[in-house]
Design a protein around this motif. Structure first.
Motif, PDB file in Angstrom:
ATOM      1  N   ASP A 107      67.675  75.929  75.338  1.00 22.64           N
ATOM      2  CA  ASP A 107      66.546  74.946  74.720  1.00 22.64           C
ATOM      3  C   ASP A 107      66.996  74.193  73.592  1.00 22.64           C
ATOM      4  OD1 ASP A 107      64.956  76.019  76.896  1.00 22.64           O
ATOM      5  OD2 ASP A 107      63.983  77.595  75.288  1.00 22.64           O
ATOM      6  N   ALA A 108      67.770  74.609  72.620  1.00 25.23           N
ATOM      7  CA  ALA A 108      68.358  73.897  71.415  1.00 25.23           C
ATOM      8  C   ALA A 108      69.234  72.920  71.744  1.00 25.23           C
ATOM      9  CB  ALA A 108      68.896  74.949  70.404  1.00 25.23           C
ATOM     10  N   PHE A 109      70.142  72.960  72.837  1.00 25.14           N
ATOM     11  CA  PHE A 109      70.964  71.874  73.476  1.00 25.14           C
ATOM     12  C   PHE A 109      70.239  71.085  73.892  1.00 25.14           C
ATOM     13  CE2 PHE A 109      73.369  69.892  76.480  1.00 25.14           C
ATOM     14  CZ  PHE A 109      74.789  69.486  75.972  1.00 25.14           C
ATOM     15  N   ALA A 110      69.031  71.214  74.682  1.00 24.95           N
ATOM     16  CA  ALA A 110      68.235  70.329  75.345  1.00 24.95           C
ATOM     17  C   ALA A 110      67.525  69.233  74.590  1.00 24.95           C
ATOM     18  CB  ALA A 110      67.384  70.854  76.454  1.00 24.95           C
ATOM     19  N   GLU A 111      66.649  70.035  73.482  1.00 25.07           N
ATOM     20  CA  GLU A 111      66.368  69.386  72.571  1.00 25.07           C
ATOM     21  C   GLU A 111      66.900  68.459  71.567  1.00 25.07           C
ATOM     22  OE1 GLU A 111      63.119  69.838  68.888  1.00 25.07           O
ATOM     23  OE2 GLU A 111      63.732  71.878  69.827  1.00 25.07           O
ATOM     24  N   MET A 112      68.170  68.781  71.163  1.00 22.53           N
ATOM     25  CA  MET A 112      68.944  68.111  70.338  1.00 22.53           C
ATOM     26  C   MET A 112      69.391  66.817  71.017  1.00 22.53           C
ATOM     27  SD  MET A 112      70.524  67.754  67.413  1.00 22.53           S
ATOM     28  CE  MET A 112      70.391  69.161  66.539  1.00 22.53           C
ATOM     29  N   PHE A 113      70.013  66.948  72.283  1.00 23.41           N
ATOM     30  CA  PHE A 113      70.639  65.886  73.087  1.00 23.41           C
ATOM     31  C   PHE A 113      69.377  65.021  73.531  1.00 23.41           C
ATOM     32  CE2 PHE A 113      74.298  68.189  72.243  1.00 23.41           C
ATOM     33  CZ  PHE A 113      75.582  67.052  72.404  1.00 23.41           C
ATOM     34  N   ALA A 114      68.180  65.272  73.784  1.00 25.62           N
ATOM     35  CA  ALA A 114      67.141  64.706  74.165  1.00 25.62           C
ATOM     36  C   ALA A 114      66.675  63.923  73.001  1.00 25.62           C
ATOM     37  CB  ALA A 114      66.035  65.647  74.773  1.00 25.62           C
TER      38      ALA A 114
END
Length: 261
Positions: A107-114
């Motif tokens: 979830d953190a990766f998805a949010e950061m890169f989004a």
């Protein structure tokens, strides 16, 4: 005398505070017409109140729909588009891999890169037809974190390396018609850069850290704590004809960290 951006029509994405807001003010001061996209409705209301007539779109820059709406609003109000600036960002407050719970990484990766990467892709994609028509330019926001360790956590640093890649790839793909460059600001006084919601950090703002101004000045050779206004002039330069021979480049308003002993 005319300003450096006289006659230019610009869309600033992430314009509600910090560097983005400073870019809006600097562009207007240099003669540009400006439209904005910002997610925070309260910041949008403040922009509309403080700059009457400014085309303001409330929307999430990580989505195709919001970027297309903002480009349409810019075209409708300004009659065209010459410059796209993206200042969208989210932070991880220096979380190393050892501090990230395995179940939170996805979830953190998805949010950061989004937020830090995909938003900029959507912005450029939405603006591409108009920029091709005008022979315009793009200025994306990188970070000192993409060049030197310790200026962010593992997710933030890697996302800003990805933005470096966007600048390089898009500059190559879109030449000769469109220039693409980046600004890599150092630490910034007065920023409202927020933390990842997926890590429970959304209420934490980097700019509110105690002693931040002294800390920023103390870690760079020029001994300056730079503000969004200081950084904004790098965007003005890259958006102007003074930089017409530059693409795939980056300006580093960071107090000289590259020459730190």
């Amino acid at each position: 005398m005319t300003g450096w951006l006289e006659g230019r029509r610009a869309l600033v994405v992430g314009a509600g505070s910090g560097i983005g807001r400073a870019v809006v003010d600097a562009f207007l001061g240099e003669g540009a017409q400006v439209a904005v996209l910002e997610r925070d409705a309260a910041k949008c209301a403040r922009l509309a109140e403080e700059i009457p007539g400014l085309p303001v779109v409330v929307g999430d820059a990580t989505t195709r729909a919001a970027n297309e709406e903002a480009v349409a609003a810019a075209l409708g109000s300004l009659g065209g588009l010459d410059v796209l600036v993206s200042c969208v960002g989210v932070f991880d407050f220096y979380r190393g891999l050892g501090e990230l719970d395995a179940e939170r990484i996805d979830d953190a990766f998805a949010e950061m890169f989004a937020v830090n990467v995909k938003s900029q892709l959507h912005a450029v994609k939405a603006a591409l037809p108009a920029l091709r028509e005008s022979g315009g330019s793009v200025v994306l926001t990188e970070s000192t974190s993409a060049y030197y360790p310790g200026r962010g956590g593992v997710l933030y640093v890697s996302s800003k390396f990805a933005v470096r890649g966007l600048v390089t790839a898009l500059a190559h793909e879109l030449a000769p018609g469109i220039r693409v460059n980046g600004v890599a600001p150092g630490g910034t006084v007065g920023t409202d850069l927020r933390g990842l919601g997926s890590l429970g950090l959304e209420s934490r703002s980097l700019g509110s850290a105690p002693g931040r101004e002294a800390e920023l000045a103390g870690r760079v050779p020029l001994r300056v704590a730079l503000s969004g206004k200081d950084h904004a002039w790098s965007y003005v330069f890259l958006a102007s004809d003074r930089s017409r021979g530059i693409t795939g480049g980056v300006v580093h308003p960071d107090g000289g960290i590259a020459v730190k002993a």
